[in-house]
Design a protein around this motif. Structure first.
Motif, mmCIF file in Angstrom:
data_model
loop_
_atom_site.group_PDB
_atom_site.id
_atom_site.type_symbol
_atom_site.label_atom_id
_atom_site.label_comp_id
_atom_site.label_asym_id
_atom_site.label_seq_id
_atom_site.Cartn_x
_atom_site.Cartn_y
_atom_site.Cartn_z
ATOM 1 N N LYS A 197 96.493 123.544 -44.987
ATOM 2 C CA LYS A 197 95.448 124.116 -44.142
ATOM 3 C C LYS A 197 94.565 125.059 -44.938
ATOM 4 C CE LYS A 197 94.801 126.675 -39.820
ATOM 5 N NZ LYS A 197 95.489 127.325 -38.662
ATOM 6 N N ALA A 198 95.160 125.849 -45.808
ATOM 7 C CA ALA A 198 94.389 126.808 -46.594
ATOM 8 C C ALA A 198 93.573 126.135 -47.687
ATOM 9 C CB ALA A 198 95.337 127.831 -47.213
ATOM 10 N N ASN A 199 94.021 124.974 -48.161
ATOM 11 C CA ASN A 199 93.351 124.315 -49.281
ATOM 12 C C ASN A 199 92.655 123.019 -48.881
ATOM 13 O OD1 ASN A 199 94.317 125.792 -51.994
ATOM 14 N ND2 ASN A 199 96.016 125.782 -50.524
ATOM 15 N N PHE A 200 92.357 122.898 -47.594
ATOM 16 C CA PHE A 200 91.726 121.665 -47.118
ATOM 17 C C PHE A 200 90.362 121.453 -47.770
ATOM 18 C CE2 PHE A 200 89.121 119.197 -44.193
ATOM 19 C CZ PHE A 200 89.947 118.132 -43.889
ATOM 20 N N PRO B 203 90.075 111.957 -43.272
ATOM 21 C CA PRO B 203 91.146 112.963 -43.189
ATOM 22 C C PRO B 203 92.415 112.534 -43.923
ATOM 23 C CG PRO B 203 90.077 112.714 -41.063
ATOM 24 C CD PRO B 203 89.519 111.641 -41.942
ATOM 25 N N ASN B 204 92.720 111.246 -43.895
ATOM 26 C CA ASN B 204 93.931 110.799 -44.583
ATOM 27 C C ASN B 204 93.788 110.926 -46.096
ATOM 28 O OD1 ASN B 204 96.636 109.402 -44.305
ATOM 29 N ND2 ASN B 204 95.589 108.012 -45.705
ATOM 30 N N GLU B 205 92.582 110.653 -46.622
ATOM 31 C CA GLU B 205 92.357 110.816 -48.057
ATOM 32 C C GLU B 205 92.535 112.282 -48.463
ATOM 33 O OE1 GLU B 205 89.047 108.215 -49.838
ATOM 34 O OE2 GLU B 205 88.533 108.298 -47.711
ATOM 35 N N VAL B 206 92.019 113.168 -47.616
ATOM 36 C CA VAL B 206 92.173 114.592 -47.909
ATOM 37 C C VAL B 206 93.646 114.985 -47.829
ATOM 38 C CG1 VAL B 206 91.506 116.922 -47.234
ATOM 39 C CG2 VAL B 206 89.854 115.060 -47.044
ATOM 40 N N ARG B 207 94.365 114.431 -46.848
ATOM 41 C CA ARG B 207 95.794 114.721 -46.724
ATOM 42 C C ARG B 207 96.555 114.271 -47.964
ATOM 43 N NH1 ARG B 207 100.145 112.014 -45.850
ATOM 44 N NH2 ARG B 207 99.013 110.068 -45.525
ATOM 45 N N VAL B 208 96.224 113.088 -48.441
ATOM 46 C CA VAL B 208 96.887 112.584 -49.656
ATOM 47 C C VAL B 208 96.588 113.497 -50.843
ATOM 48 C CG1 VAL B 208 96.981 110.670 -51.288
ATOM 49 C CG2 VAL B 208 96.922 110.205 -48.844
ATOM 50 N N MET B 209 95.368 113.977 -50.913
ATOM 51 C CA MET B 209 94.999 114.859 -52.019
ATOM 52 C C MET B 209 95.718 116.199 -51.918
ATOM 53 S SD MET B 209 93.475 115.377 -54.823
ATOM 54 C CE MET B 209 92.430 113.920 -54.936
ATOM 55 N N THR B 210 95.826 116.749 -50.700
ATOM 56 C CA THR B 210 96.552 118.020 -50.568
ATOM 57 C C THR B 210 98.024 117.846 -50.932
ATOM 58 O OG1 THR B 210 96.914 117.578 -48.209
ATOM 59 C CG2 THR B 210 95.010 118.939 -48.795
ATOM 60 N N SER B 211 98.573 116.700 -50.609
ATOM 61 C CA SER B 211 99.957 116.420 -51.003
ATOM 62 C C SER B 211 100.085 116.379 -52.524
ATOM 63 C CB SER B 211 100.421 115.091 -50.395
ATOM 64 O OG SER B 211 101.717 114.769 -50.834
ATOM 65 N N LYS B 212 99.112 115.760 -53.172
ATOM 66 C CA LYS B 212 99.122 115.703 -54.638
ATOM 67 C C LYS B 212 98.974 117.108 -55.232
ATOM 68 C CE LYS B 212 96.927 113.067 -58.383
ATOM 69 N NZ LYS B 212 96.701 114.152 -59.331
ATOM 70 N N MET B 213 98.088 117.917 -54.641
ATOM 71 C CA MET B 213 97.886 119.278 -55.123
ATOM 72 C C MET B 213 99.148 120.124 -54.934
ATOM 73 S SD MET B 213 94.003 119.791 -53.623
ATOM 74 C CE MET B 213 94.009 121.560 -53.862
ATOM 75 N N TRP B 214 99.851 119.914 -53.821
ATOM 76 C CA TRP B 214 101.072 120.653 -53.564
ATOM 77 C C TRP B 214 102.147 120.322 -54.600
ATOM 78 C CZ3 TRP B 214 103.013 124.682 -51.108
ATOM 79 C CH2 TRP B 214 104.367 124.755 -50.844
ATOM 80 N N LYS B 215 102.250 119.052 -54.931
ATOM 81 C CA LYS B 215 103.239 118.643 -55.925
ATOM 82 C C LYS B 215 102.915 119.217 -57.299
ATOM 83 C CE LYS B 215 104.422 114.303 -53.590
ATOM 84 N NZ LYS B 215 104.383 112.825 -53.656
ATOM 85 N N GLU B 216 101.627 119.354 -57.592
ATOM 86 C CA GLU B 216 101.208 119.876 -58.887
ATOM 87 C C GLU B 216 101.221 121.396 -58.936
ATOM 88 O OE1 GLU B 216 97.353 118.221 -59.343
ATOM 89 O OE2 GLU B 216 98.067 116.205 -59.868
ATOM 90 N N ALA B 217 101.336 122.062 -57.791
ATOM 91 C CA ALA B 217 101.283 123.521 -57.745
ATOM 92 C C ALA B 217 102.519 124.131 -58.409
ATOM 93 C CB ALA B 217 101.176 123.998 -56.297
#
Length: 1095
Positions: free
Chosen positions: A972-975, A995-1009
């Protein structure tokens, strides 16, 4: 009467072969399945699908009638029914059972009590995606009335919705006059009282999701059936009732849901007719009471007078999963609608199944093998050693797979969950680097994503939803509205520049793009998104590839020209994409071998070379996959069709009856004749053809008159491919037993070739291996021959195929690989009753060809995996098509569902029964004394509740549960940051990121965090949980105090002369509370397999 053992031995090769077969145990199991005894006598522990196999003797046994198998290598060529000239057996007659029904239904309290108490719920992971279906039904009544009708006479246009292609043979004068049924059932009798409403709601919602229905929205056919009878506000209550009926069914699918049970899901007697209509629809369409379930008993009034006419005859051609599923469903429906046939002056229809083979199952064929010289697996719970020559893998039990109910809920068959981990070996026998394989797989998936940009676009469907918040809380809508759905839609359409009815209330258009491929089945996994949104070079770098020198990130593929070619196919465009990618990144020969292994895996799921697949329709079933682990039936998949044929009673099946000609009535109102090769012929009122598409293409079965052009054109356009297997049985296992699946890369004639076309002929030869020892009980490896290799198998010598498979194994495991003690080679293309494996999207197919294949021609109804566009080329798809065909037959015989008008009795008509001061209106339908008493009870409860609220206020609400999830807080904070990253490298014309593409990207960003970046969100989630638990404790104290005050206030109110006194109820209240309060358990999939194996 023959024993089950004798029946199995007569089955021949598919049942009972092999000296290790435990006939006593199998006889016990199948006798329990086929028992005609009343299931109500089974204790609760037995109703929970016990492990019947533990009751049987697990030691090896022999039978004098069991043929022995030689110990040396045996390669089968004639086991695929290439030449069947067997004589026909006699007809099996079935005693008819009478289950009369009348206009008045009287509940049996004891029956209702047992049926509810014996049910256990199916509870597992939920999914909100519903099955997309074109099925619809014309309204049975022209009325547009809801509770308070507002009839529409002038409209801008009529609604255009797809309808079921059924020609009914029951004229309006022949049908019983529709009248309002009377139900001696109390409201809420099927709703448990000892669980919270939201828990009950969750169970109902899960039941709908496990029935292939959207719990929050009307099915397309429900919409068409009810649009002129209910309002938008009333949809919520209807869905609550419908989902409640599905919950009853999945609680215990061994016993069908009785009509009275379904009516008891309504909370108000005014909704009894709605519950009845919902029950009728669910029953006819095969959402409840299907498979091997006992037909529910019901005390109903018999129709007086003997039948005037002999019952109709339905001939089902084919005893595969679709044919057996259809025949079993017809038997069930005819028993439950026996009363209506009696009212028409007819006997209950007769069902006869004609099967050309000497065995059951069709393309589900579990061939027994001799394991006398093989190492036995400790803990094997199957009743015989067998290998799967045809259908093999159940692709998940969850989210609506009917095999979940059949296999686990009814037959209690053991199954084994395949381990998904897969090892890939190169041609030199060395394991492929996992990171390199992942890199190539991503590239392959990107190619699939880019070509999916050219696939058929599905038309949007109607989305009429209920109130999700109310449904989640288990509440009906308080406001019912006075305008029907049809009235609102047609009024809106009459406005200037308004959208027509067909374009109102449409579901959001969702594009599904491939994201990965299942190595066990070859099927692609899809997610919502935008196909080919990023430029090729940018995407390649994002995946981890290094760009060639001088290549910029804005470099892209140009596929439009190739895609517009008149002879373009999926294979040709993928080859073009790979060739163009070679100009952007460096691809090695090993990369090509890996890429073509994944292509072979996709060819495995389609049973043909990708160049034989339509670019627009190759993934027409995308989005309809089940959830859960892939599994195999221990001891043979063929146990499932055997169970359908024999439980709860034996179907009338005539084996060795190969059909050669079908003479039918093109108008659909005459008699058809089915002629067999052995001279046997039979007249039928209806014919259900489950003849495989390959046989229809071959033309060995003649139709008189010839099928119309629209049908034969669809037969020609659809593809029908070949997948074959080389199955090797060994004395002991020499391979890695920590994996169930492994793959081997194949090389072209020139091992270092960088030309994509060089790989087509070899890539599918023994490329995928399955260790099926855990389901066969002896050491067995199974190799797939896919794509061009599947067709080559039909003409390759047996010794050559076994030698080739052995050399492939030796390339991986060395010279220690011995010769097999037994071998089986399948040749489905040479099987005269199949002519191939399963259907596919031919290069010239149209988007509606699968629907066209399902359409009725005269009095011939078509079924089979080639008639379902949502689940083609699957065993479960074949079974579902059989349920659909049975529904078509019944609708043709009895006509559409009768819907009384008004469907919902107005509130004022119902409430007038509880007060003598209000004069009953002349047009009000009189209610029974039981309904009048219930109205008094409801009025009393409402008054008591209002008094409590006025005195102490509303009951405190439970604090809203927080997610407490660190990832959700991060996303939510990094949408916005994720959305900006999605916009980088985006192609022109692809619009904004979904929205699903953005969700996939946030998931990728979370894994890389980093851990430091994640810590603030983890701390915030922990704090949210702490605050919630504190509020929950405070609420529990407050609500306990409120409940105590409420009881006191109600007692004082009733002591002041407001106590309700009624005569003794015919129901046993204590038993009713116990019945309705059953806790929900599950027979859903656990973390592991149903059985554990040790080698």
């Amino acid at each position: 009467m023959r024993s089950a053992q004798e029946t199995l031995l007569e089955e021949g090769k598919n049942i009972g072969s092999g000296s290790s077969m435990d006939l006593d145990g199998l006889d016990l199991h199948l006798s329990l399945l086929a028992s005609k005894s009343d299931l109500t006598k089974i204790p609760t522990s037995a109703a929970r699908a016990p492990d019947i196999y533990s009751l049987a003797n697990t030691g090896p046994s022999t039978s004098k009638g069991t043929p022995k198998t030689e110990s040396e290598i045996v390669v089968l060529v004639d086991d695929m029914d290439t030449d069947m000239n067997s004589t026909a057996s006699g007809l099996v007659t079935q005693p008819e059972s009478e289950y009369p029904s009348g206009q008045e239904s009287v509940a049996n309290p004891k029956l209702l009590g047992f049926q509810e108490s014996s049910r256990k719920s199916l509870g597992s992971s939920a999914s909100a995606i519903s099955e997309q279906s074109d099925l619809s039904s014309p309204p049975a009544s022209p009325s547009s009335k809801a509770t308070t009708p507002a009839h529409v006479t002038d409209t801008k246009e009529s609604l255009e919705t797809p309808s079921r292609p059924i020609a009914t043979d029951v004229t309006r004068s022949q049908r019983p006059t529709p009248s309002r049924r009377k139900f001696n059932v109390r409201p809420r009798v099927s709703i448990p009282t000892d669980i919270a409403p939201f828990d009950y709601a969750n169970q109902c919602i899960a039941a709908a999701e496990h029935s292939r229905l959207n719990p929050y929205a009307l099915h397309q056919e429900e919409y068409s059936m009810l649009r002129e009878h209910i309002s938008h506000a009333q949809v919520t209550t209807y869905l609550n009732i419908r989902n409640g009926i599905l919950r009853l069914w999945l609680n215990n699918p061994r016993i069908g849901v009785a009509r009275e049970e379904a009516i008891g899901c309504a909370k108000d007697s005014r909704w009894f007719d709605v519950a009845n209509v919902s029950y009728e629809w669910l029953l006819r369409r095969g959402f409840i009471n299907y498979g091997c379930a006992e037909v529910p008993s019901s005390k109903t009034r018999r129709y007086k007078g003997p039948p005037k006419r002999k019952g109709k005859t339905v001939v089902v051609i084919g005893a595969g999963m679709s044919g057996l599923g259809c025949a079993r469903q017809l038997e069930t429906l005819f028993k439950q609608y026996a009363g209506q046939f009696q009212q028409l002056g007819e006997e209950v229809p007769n069902v006869i199944v004609l099967e050309g083979r000497s065995r059951l199952g069709g393309r589900v064929y579990s061939r027994a093998v001799n394991g006398s010289q093989c190492q036995r697996l400790i803990g094997f719970k199957g009743q015989r050693h067998s290998v799967e020559c045809g259908g093999m893998i159940i692709t998940g039990f969850e989210r609506g797979n009917p095999l979940n109910v059949l296999l686990r809920g009814q037959m209690a068959l053991p199954y084994y969950a395949l381990r998904p981990e897969t090892n890939l070996y190169d041609t030199n026998g060395k394991p492929v680097d996992a990171q390199r394989d992942l890199l190539v797989e991503r590239l392959f998936n990107d190619c699939l994503e880019r070509v999916s940009d050219y696939k058929f676009k599905s038309p949007p469907s109607k989305l009429i939803e209920g109130n999700r918040d109310l449904m989640d809380e288990g509440r009906d809508s308080a406001s019912e509205g006075n305008k029907t759905i049809a009235h609102v839609e047609e009024t809106t359409a009459s406005m200037p520049q308004a959208a027509p009815v067909s374009e109102q209330s449409l579901a959001p258009q969702v594009n599904l793009v491939p994201v990965s491929t299942d190595k066990a089945t070859g099927k692609t996994h899809v997610e919502p998104g935008t196909a080919a949104a990023l430029k090729a070079a940018f995407k390649a770098k994002l995946m981890g590839w290094a760009l060639k020198e001088g290549i910029l990130e804005d470099r892209d593929l140009e596929l439009d020209t190739a895609a517009k070619s008149p002879d373009v196919t999926l294979g040709s465009l993928i080859d073009e994409a790979i060739t163009q990618y070679r100009d952007i990144i460096d691809l090695t020969p090993q990369d090509y071998r890996l890429m073509n292994w994944h292509i072979a895996n996709l060819e495995y799921s389609n049973a043909t070379n990708l160049k034989n697949l339509s670019l627009g329709g190759w993934d027409i079933d995308a989005g309809n996959e089940w959830e859960g682990k892939h599994t195999m039936v221990v001891g043979g998949y063929q146990s499932v069709p055997w169970g359908l044929a024999h439980a709860p009673s034996a179907l009338n099946i005539r084996k060795d009856s190969a059909v050669k000609k079908i003479t039918y009535n093109a108008e659909g109102n005459g008699t058809a004749r089915v002629e067999c090769e052995d001279g046997f012929s039979i007249d039928a009122d209806y014919v259900v053809s489950t003849i495989p598409l390959g046989v229809l293409k071959h033309g060995s079965v003649k139709f008189d008159p010839p099928l119309p052009a629209w049908k034969t054109d669809a037969i020609s356009r659809l593809g029908f491919g070949i997948l074959n297997k080389v199955i090797l049985v060994y004395q002991e296992r020499f391979w890695d037993t920590s994996r169930d699946i492994f793959g081997v890369l194949r090389s072209p004639s020139s091992r270092h070739s960088l030309k994509q076309s060089d790989y087509a002929s070899q890539r599918g030869r023994c490329f995928q291996w399955f260790d099926v020892s855990n389901t066969s009980g002896v050491p067995v490896l199974l190799a797939l021959m896919a794509g061009d290799a599947g067709f080559d198998t039909e003409y390759t010598k047996n010794d050559e195929l076994v030698s080739e498979a052995t050399e492939v194994l030796r390339s991986v495991y060395g010279a220690k690989v011995p010769q097999p003690v037994h071998a089986v080679v399948t040749r489905w293309g040479s099987d005269k009753f199949a002519r191939g494996s399963y259907s596919s999207a031919g290069p010239s197919m149209k988007s509606d060809d699968y629907d066209t294949m399902a359409k009725t021609v005269g009095n011939v109804i078509f079924a089979g995996e080639h008639t379902t566009g949502t689940h083609p080329a699957t065993v479960h798809g074949a079974y579902l098509s059989g349920l659909r065909a049975a529904s078509d037959v019944l609708d043709t015989m009895l006509g559409p569902i009768n819907i009384p008008s008004p469907l919902i009795i107005p509130k004022e008509s119902s409430m007038s029964l509880s007060s003598s001061a209000v004069k009953r209106k002349a047009d009000t339908v009189p209610l029974s004394p039981q309904a009048s008493k219930q109205a008094r009870i409801e009025a009393h409860e409402l008054a008591a509740w209002q008094h409590i609220i006025e005195k102490i206020g509303d009951r405190p609400w439970r604090p809203q549960k927080v997610a407490g999830n660190s990832y959700l807080l991060y996303s939510k904070a990094n949408f916005d940051a994720a959305r900006k990253r999605c916009e980088e490298g985006r192609r022109l014309g692809k619009g904004k990121p979904s929205p699903n593409e953005v969700r996939v990207m946030t998931s990728k960003m979370w894994k890389e965090a980093t851990p430091e970046e994640k810590r603030p969100y983890e701390d915030q989630a922990t704090e949210q949980k702490r605050v919630y638990h504190e509020k929950l404790k405070e609420w529990e104290v407050v609500v306990k105090e409120w409940d105590s005050k409420a009881l006191q206030a109600r007692g004082e109110w009733e002591a002041n002369g407001n106590k309700l006194i009624l005569e003794d109820s015919p129901f046993d209240e204590a038993a009713g509370r116990e019945r309705r309060g059953q806790k929900v358990n599950t027979y859903a999939e656990s973390d592991g397999s149903d059985v554990e194996m040790a080698g």
